[in-house]
Design an enzyme around this catalytic site. Structure first.
Site, PDB file in Angstrom:
ATOM      1  N   GLY A  34       0.808  -1.210   0.000  1.00 24.79           N
ATOM      2  CA  GLY A  34       0.000   0.000   0.000  1.00 24.79           C
ATOM      3  C   GLY A  34       0.838   1.255   0.000  1.00 24.79           C
ATOM      4  N   HIS A  37       2.436   4.765  -4.891  1.00 25.20           N
ATOM      5  CA  HIS A  37       3.003   5.914  -5.590  1.00 25.20           C
ATOM      6  C   HIS A  37       3.195   5.540  -7.058  1.00 25.20           C
ATOM      7  CE1 HIS A  37       6.783   3.724  -5.343  1.00 25.20           C
ATOM      8  NE2 HIS A  37       6.707   3.734  -4.009  1.00 25.20           N
ATOM      9  N   GLY A  39       5.641   4.553  -8.710  1.00 20.72           N
ATOM     10  CA  GLY A  39       6.351   3.301  -8.936  1.00 20.72           C
ATOM     11  C   GLY A  39       5.405   2.111  -8.943  1.00 20.72           C
ATOM     12  N   HIS A  40       4.507   2.055  -7.967  1.00 15.19           N
ATOM     13  CA  HIS A  40       3.517   0.977  -7.933  1.00 15.19           C
ATOM     14  C   HIS A  40       2.612   1.027  -9.165  1.00 15.19           C
ATOM     15  CE1 HIS A  40       4.230   1.596  -3.479  1.00 15.19           C
ATOM     16  NE2 HIS A  40       4.458   0.309  -3.596  1.00 15.19           N
ATOM     17  N   GLN A  64       7.991  -9.151   7.984  1.00 13.51           N
ATOM     18  CA  GLN A  64       9.210  -8.653   7.358  1.00 13.51           C
ATOM     19  C   GLN A  64       9.743  -7.390   8.027  1.00 13.51           C
ATOM     20  OE1 GLN A  64       7.030  -8.229   3.522  1.00 13.51           O
ATOM     21  NE2 GLN A  64       8.228  -6.347   3.265  1.00 13.51           N
ATOM     22  N   GLY A 150       9.043  -4.401  -8.372  1.00 13.14           N
ATOM     23  CA  GLY A 150       9.957  -3.328  -8.732  1.00 13.14           C
ATOM     24  C   GLY A 150      11.400  -3.726  -8.485  1.00 13.14           C
ATOM     25  N   GLN A 156      15.258  -8.544  -2.962  1.00 18.03           N
ATOM     26  CA  GLN A 156      13.960  -9.173  -2.756  1.00 18.03           C
ATOM     27  C   GLN A 156      13.530  -9.948  -3.996  1.00 18.03           C
ATOM     28  OE1 GLN A 156      10.302  -7.187  -0.944  1.00 18.03           O
ATOM     29  NE2 GLN A 156       9.905  -6.894  -3.110  1.00 18.03           N
ATOM     30  N   ARG A 194       8.613   5.260   1.779  1.00 14.05           N
ATOM     31  CA  ARG A 194       9.334   5.853   2.909  1.00 14.05           C
ATOM     32  C   ARG A 194       9.831   7.266   2.614  1.00 14.05           C
ATOM     33  NH1 ARG A 194      10.504   0.259   3.635  1.00 14.05           N
ATOM     34  NH2 ARG A 194       9.979  -0.418   5.756  1.00 14.05           N
TER      35      ARG A 194
END
Length: 285
Positions: A34, A37, A39-40, A64, A150, A156, A194
């Site tokens: 959630g 932005h 990027g998502h 995590q 991404g 990840q 962030r």
């Protein structure tokens, strides 16, 4: 867009969407926490290019986050996120709560060795176990043909691909786990939820991170990699960051440390400014 919060309705909804779709359309999944932005949304748009059906998950995964990390402070903006996804034409929003994802008595954890060591794996013990566990569950719940992540969280992505390969997953198959290039702000800062934590002065300093990384990559062709990394750490601190967790050259696939570019190298950085930890990576072949 249909929003689903429980597992049995999710399975019914996925089956119904597949049954209604023309020509056996493929289903793409974009997992998120959630606070969406650009990027998502870039991931969502790429998903729509690759598949006829698009599902997005929103779940802030407690497994995590470490004991001193920002789980409670992590931004939660479900109403805004829902509106953004509806505007993008998403078919399904899967938004479980913690009880739906980890019901009472939950006792299973997935660990992926090798690619999870070092970098964020060293600084955030248990982080990638939490990532691998929740992503495996999301894959089993939604059963997508394609999944998109991404490349800002490159380690990840490597962990998830290793997990899918090792566990013989087919929905999605490892070859259908797609990495989408980093989306950056006008000054080059990698987009991240962030970034909202940064003050105006911190935000200005954060925009210098990618510049320092590009300058380091340019030096790698002629200078010793260890010296270049030391100079990069100093440049990041000089830019206004408080500390550097790591600045390392590693193989893009194995995430193994390198002492020189090998044709498949990436530069990885994590640095802290105020109470915010920012990560970035770039090809450094």
């Amino acid at each position: 867009m249909q929003t689903v919060r429980a597992l049995n309705p999710l399975r019914q909804t996925v089956d119904a969407l597949r049954g209604q779709a023309a020509g056996g359309a493929r289903l793409a999944l974009v997992p998120t926490m959630g606070a969406l932005h650009e990027g998502h949304l870039t991931l969502v748009r790429r998903a729509k290019e690759l598949a006829g059906l698009v599902a997005v998950s929103i779940f802030v995964n407690p497994r995590q986050f470490g004991p001193n990390e920002d789980l409670d402070a992590y931004p939660r903006q479900m109403e805004r996120d829902t509106a953004l996804l509806e505007a993008e034409g998403v078919d399904l929003l899967w938004a479980p709560d913690v009880g739906a994802m980890y019901p009472a008595g939950y006792a299973t954890n997935i660990g992926v060795s090798g690619v999870s060591a070092g970098l964020c794996g060293a600084d955030r013990p248990g982080h990638f176990d939490g990532v691998a566990t929740v992503v495996c569950k999301l894959f089993n719940q939604v059963r997508p043909d394609i999944a998109l992540f991404g490349e800002k969280d490159w380690q990840q992505l490597a962990v998830i691909r290793r997990m899918a390969r090792d566990l013989d997953l087919t929905q999605p198959h490892v070859d259908d786990i797609v990495g989408v290039p980093i989306v950056r702000e006008a000054d080059g800062l990698a987009m991240s939820s962030r970034n909202a934590y940064l003050s105006a002065g911190q935000r200005q300093a954060a925009g210098r991170l990618n510049i320092a990384m590009r300058e380091a990559i340019a030096q790698l062709g002629s200078d010793d990699a260890a010296a270049v990394m030391a100079d990069l750490r100093a440049a990041i601190i000089a830019a206004g960051f408080d500390s550097v967790d790591y600045a390392e050259l590693r193989d893009a696939d194995s995430i193994g440390l390198l002492d020189a570019p090998n044709g498949n190298a990436r530069l990885f950085v994590a640095a802290r400014i105020g109470g915010t930890r920012l990560i970035d990576n770039m090809a450094a072949r």
